[in-house]
Design a protein around this motif. Structure first.
Motif, mmCIF file in Angstrom:
data_model
loop_
_atom_site.group_PDB
_atom_site.id
_atom_site.type_symbol
_atom_site.label_atom_id
_atom_site.label_comp_id
_atom_site.label_asym_id
_atom_site.label_seq_id
_atom_site.Cartn_x
_atom_site.Cartn_y
_atom_site.Cartn_z
ATOM 1 N N TYR A 67 0.893 -1.163 0.000
ATOM 2 C CA TYR A 67 0.000 0.000 0.000
ATOM 3 C C TYR A 67 0.925 1.205 0.000
ATOM 4 O O TYR A 67 1.529 1.501 1.029
ATOM 5 N N ILE B 28 4.199 1.000 1.952
ATOM 6 C CA ILE B 28 4.128 0.044 3.049
ATOM 7 C C ILE B 28 3.990 -1.365 2.495
ATOM 8 O O ILE B 28 3.098 -1.645 1.686
ATOM 9 N N ARG B 29 4.892 -2.216 2.932
ATOM 10 C CA ARG B 29 4.841 -3.591 2.448
ATOM 11 C C ARG B 29 3.853 -4.372 3.285
ATOM 12 O O ARG B 29 4.076 -4.598 4.472
ATOM 13 N N ALA B 30 2.766 -4.788 2.682
ATOM 14 C CA ALA B 30 1.749 -5.525 3.423
ATOM 15 C C ALA B 30 2.002 -7.024 3.316
ATOM 16 O O ALA B 30 1.895 -7.751 4.287
ATOM 17 N N ARG C 210 4.951 -9.786 2.126
ATOM 18 C CA ARG C 210 6.395 -9.836 1.820
ATOM 19 C C ARG C 210 6.782 -11.221 1.337
ATOM 20 O O ARG C 210 7.581 -11.896 1.966
ATOM 21 N N THR D 199 -5.320 -8.543 3.192
ATOM 22 C CA THR D 199 -4.575 -8.154 1.989
ATOM 23 C C THR D 199 -4.386 -9.351 1.071
ATOM 24 O O THR D 199 -4.456 -9.223 -0.153
ATOM 25 N N GLN E 103 2.333 -13.796 9.504
ATOM 26 C CA GLN E 103 2.814 -12.823 10.489
ATOM 27 C C GLN E 103 3.552 -11.723 9.743
ATOM 28 O O GLN E 103 4.460 -12.021 8.952
ATOM 29 N N THR E 104 3.183 -10.487 9.991
ATOM 30 C CA THR E 104 3.740 -9.321 9.283
ATOM 31 C C THR E 104 4.073 -9.631 7.822
ATOM 32 O O THR E 104 5.193 -9.418 7.357
ATOM 33 N N ARG F 77 4.288 -12.392 6.099
ATOM 34 C CA ARG F 77 4.981 -13.609 5.669
ATOM 35 C C ARG F 77 4.278 -14.831 6.245
ATOM 36 O O ARG F 77 3.762 -14.782 7.370
ATOM 37 N N VAL G 244 4.577 -17.936 8.188
ATOM 38 C CA VAL G 244 5.610 -18.423 9.098
ATOM 39 C C VAL G 244 5.405 -19.891 9.466
ATOM 40 O O VAL G 244 6.303 -20.531 10.003
#
Lengths: 235, 660
Positions: free
Chosen positions: A11, A14-16, A18, A42, A208-209, A211, A213
């Motif tokens: 966005y 901002i990397r939503a 990754r 997203t 998580q953020t 990615r 995981v």
């Protein structure tokens, strides 16, 4: 059936997402769990093309989705019940449901599907003539799910379907998810209620953020220490 | 001197030197620039209405006309004005014109207050059309009542011919008659003073209230902002600035006609605001100067150049070209381009996308739980507000609702509902979706008028009170689908919550006497404490819309606490939260009750939360109370299990209990 490969979505700056890679096979229920802001919604938006990935590919039954217009994606057989309901507030419940079937070619099959949705949600049957905006929050949630079902999708994306629903309806919703899956619909489920989601799903991904995981069979994730501590609220 | 200081000094120097440089170089642009500044002043006034309060006004030129005609009628020999001819006439009349405009702003604003958005725009559009027509037709008034003519051929406005001449300002030794430079400085002074006041208004209790109304009128009302008076004030102040602009314009031009205040003027002013960036003072000045300079200077000069080029090149079509005839084409094109490329305007506040995992660092696998609420962190001033044990009788209820009825069309949303919240209690309100829980909240907070029954807050009836009045009495709420003021900062959101506990007026906000300064700095200190307490201390300057979901929920509660409530209504506060966040929020609610004796009415579907912290629970189904009792009683209640809990829910809850 659905395949995301190294998807990066932004966005602005901002990397939503990754580098999200995930797959959903035909007639599976796959759940995507994670904290608020981890990138679950997203991911769904990227699949439907309402945001575009800057890198990576999204493919569905051999079609590349990441360059396709959203309405074309829906015509391929993907429907979603979006976060925040997003029903059409000034149209009646019935009109909302009928619009769910807007892109369908099999006109004749729509009536029985409408009947099926109204049977799943008796509350909606009571309110077919009411404007969508006058429904309560939970009823709007039912309407959003019903509208998605009306598209008779081959892949159904559900974004927090249990949000704002009463306990008995949460049970019903998860029962419905199981039922429509048995009838052949593949489901990608995003849920805050990770316990219920993992119980109904075959496989799960933890995001998580931006990615992935963790990924595993849902039953394994339910047993995983990390999932239990972070997403099931256990000590 | 700092960087901005140097820039400001340079700007002032440039503004002061400009007319003399212009004169020395023989540009003769002072007139045009002064007129431009009048339009900028108008645009700044419009910015209060459109940019701050978010009320789309398509007929703002009407206020310009009213200001100009107020000056014209009060200070002209043509219409026999008694004020004409004195040295002080002009200086008095600009104030009168501003007052008349403000008054009409209120008169015209009043009927439009209940309509929103498109409807408001249409009404103002109509008003903008009416004023020039009225001015045209009030040049020759005859009242004929059966042959008796109390008024015959009265020329009130000068009709189509307008008013000419109009008294000029007088200052000893200043050549207002012959020289454009004094006008330049007069307008510059008025403009600077207006800008100064607007800047102060923006950063005041009132400015925040305007923006809150713009962002979400219902939420603002439920946070203690009176939408009616706030909007009227925006209309009145916006109009008063145009009163100044109009009166100076009339005196400078020496002649006014109705044609100068047509619809295009409203649109041009709106273009200035939108082009520069609605809500941004810098942006509006930029937009205003760009459009007027382009119109008055660039287009005319370019026309000369094009004609010269045409003659040189021998192209006949170019030698007669008149670019000024294309002005609306260029405005339109410019506006389209700006909206496409920078929809927030040239200098508007850039809307950043919603932050998702903003930092680039790799995060630990196990998420840190949100900060646990701590009793020590509760702001002192909130504690001081908390009712003392002796002061309130715990047996007397804070909220006592009896037999409330509400119907929508044929649907009975609430059917004779009784509900009691004792002082310092946490009461759960549960029930199937569509049972009427949120409707009940809306009735208690004044958003919906009940058809019957009574609602008493600490013994006083809430009947007929507007939501903001109920907030002032000590009832705060949150919304099921979060309703923050998204384009305001986190700090501003909390400050709007304090609105009803602050007292600054327009004069106070502009002049900032010590009392107002003290109030404002106390309000800010309190807001910061409240943010620290709710775990948002480091996000005070973020826009609310950029917060992640869980933070938005906490901010909404912080904003509600800022209104200093005695009773807090929470509508599904843990919806969409993960178990960790839910746990932290549950602790927070318990803490507020323990430490502040805050009474809480809670709608919630997470049974772990409701059963865990409620003292008693009321269950609604189809608008009717089907059960009331302690959590243990409710869990066993057959009707509740059938309509709401279901057997699966019970199992799930039991499973959760086991897992703990």
């Amino acid at each position: 059936m659905l395949e995301l490969a190294d998807v990066h979505t932004y966005y602005g700056n901002i990397r939503a997402l990754r580098g999200v890679s995930l797959g959903v096979s035909t007639s599976e229920i796959v759940t995507l769990i994670g904290a608020n802001g981890a990138g679950k919604t997203t991911t769904l938006r990227t699949i439907l093309g309402t945001v575009r990935p800057r890198r990576g590919t999204v493919s569905f039954d051999g079609h590349r989705l990441d360059t396709l217009a959203t309405d074309r994606i829906v015509r391929l057989g993907i429907a979603q019940s979006p976060e925040g309901r997003r029903i059409f507030p000034r149209m009646t419940v019935l009109e909302n449901l009928e619009l769910g079937a807007f892109a369908r070619a099999d006109r004749a099959a729509i009536a029985p599907d409408l009947e099926r949705v109204l049977t799943l949600f008796p509350r909606l049957r009571e309110r077919t003539a009411q404007k969508g905006g006058t429904l309560s929050g939970g009823e709007q949630q039912m309407l959003a799910i019903g509208r998605a079902l009306m598209a008779r999708p081959t892949l159904l994306l559900l974004d927090e379907p249990s949000m704002g629903l009463s306990p008995i309806l949460v049970d019903t919703i998860f029962q419905i998810i199981r039922d429509i899956n048995r009838q052949g619909t593949t489901i990608l489920l995003v849920e805050q209620n990770a316990r219920m989601a993992l119980r109904v799903a075959h496989r799960g991904y933890v995001i998580q953020t931006g990615r992935i995981v963790l990924q595993d069979a849902a039953a394994e994730l339910l047993r995983s220490d990390v999932v239990r501590r972070s997403y099931l609220g256990e000590k | 001197m700092t960087g901005p200081g140097v820039r400001a000094a340079a700007l002032v120097a440039a503004l002061l030197a400009y007319p003399f440089v212009d004169k020395a170089l023989g540009f003769q642009t002072v007139h045009a620039v002064s007129d431009g500044m009048i339009y900028v002043l108008l645009a700044l006034g419009l910015n209060i209405v459109v940019g701050y309060a978010g009320l789309l006004d398509l007929g703002y030129a009407a206020f310009f006309a009213i200001g100009a005609y107020a000056m014209g009628l009060l200070n002209s020999p043509v219409l026999g004005s008694p004020l004409y001819g004195y040295a002080w006439s002009f200086w008095l009349c600009i104030w009168l014109a501003a007052a008349v405009s403000a008054l009409l702003g209120v008169v015209i604003g009043a009927p439009t207050l209940r309509v929103r958005g498109d409807y408001l725009a249409i009404i103002t559009l109509g008003f903008g059309e009416i004023i020039p027509v009225a001015i045209r037709n009030l040049g020759d008034i005859t009242v004929d009542i059966g042959g008796w003519r109390p008024i015959e051929r009265l020329n009130l406005t000068g009709g189509e011919n307008g008013v000419n001449p109009i008294g000029r300002p007088y200052l000893p030794g200043v050549p207002f008659e012959t020289d454009p430079v004094p006008w330049y400085f007069l307008i510059l002074i008025i403009g600077a003073a207006s800008l100064w006041s607007m800047n102060r208004l923006r950063d005041s209790r009132l400015g925040r209230a305007w923006m809150a109304i713009r962002e979400d009128e219902t939420a603002a009302d439920c946070t203690g902002v009176n939408p009616i008076s706030t909007k009227l004030l925006a209309f009145a102040l916006g109009a008063s600035f145009s009163g100044f602009a109009g009166s100076v314009y009339a005196a400078k031009l020496q002649a006014i006609t109705p044609g100068a205040f047509e619809f295009q003027v409203s649109i041009m002013l709106l273009c200035m605001v939108v082009l520069g960036g609605a809500g941004s003072l810098k942006g509006v000045i930029l937009g205003g100067m760009l459009i007027t300079v382009f119109d008055r200077v660039v287009l005319t000069q370019t026309t000369f150049m094009v004609r010269a080029a045409g003659r040189a090149a021998g192209v006949a079509a170019l030698t007669t070209a008149d670019l000024t005839l294309w002005r609306w084409f260029f405005f339109g094109l410019g506006l389209v381009l700006v909206m496409l490329l920078r929809p927030e305007g040239l200098a508007g506040r850039r809307v950043r996308p919603v932050a998702v995992g903003a930092d680039d660092a790799d995060d630990p696998m196990v998420l840190e739980p949100p900060p646990a609420p701590r009793a020590e962190a509760i702001p002192r001033w909130l504690r001081d507000r908390a009712p003392r044990g002796a002061a309130t009788d715990p047996r007397a209820p804070i909220l006592d609702v009896r037999g409330v009825v509400k119907q929508f069309g044929g649907v009975v949303a609430l059917n004779e509902v009784d509900l009691l919240v004792p002082h310092g209690a946490i009461i759960g309100l549960i029930g199937p979706n569509g049972a009427g829980k949120t409707t009940f909240f809306n009735v208690v907070t004044g958003l919906i008028r009940p058809d019957g029954g009574r609602i008493m807050l600490a013994g006083a009836s809430l009947a007929g009170l507007r939501p903001n009045a109920i907030v002032a009495l000590g009832v705060a709420r949150t919304f099921q689908s979060i309703r923050l003021f998204p384009q305001m900062t986190v700090l501003e959101n909390v400050l709007v919550g304090e609105h009803c506990r602050l007292a600054a007026t327009v004069a106070g906000a502009v002049l900032r006497p010590p009392a107002v300064r003290a109030e404002e700095s106390r309000a800010r200190a309190r807001a910061h404490e409240l943010l620290a307490f709710t775990g948002l201390g480091d996000k005070a300057d973020e826009l609310a819309r950029n917060l992640p979901y869980g933070d938005q929920r906490r901010l909404e509660i912080g904003r509600a606490l800022a209104t200093e409530p005695r009773l807090l209504l929470l509508d599904e506060p843990t919806a969409g939260m993960n178990p960790r966040e839910t746990e932290a929020l549950t602790e927070l609610i318990g803490l507020l009750r323990r430490e502040l004796s805050l009474s809480v009415l809670l709608i919630e579907h997470d049974m772990e939360v409701v059963m865990g912290i409620s003292d008693r629970i009321t269950v609604l189904d189809y608008g009717t109370r089907i059960a009331e009792g302690t959590p243990a009683e409710i869990q066993r209640h057959p009707k509740v299990i059938e309509a709401y809990l279901g057997t699966g829910g019970e199992q799930d809850l039991a499973a959760r209990d086991r897992s703990r």
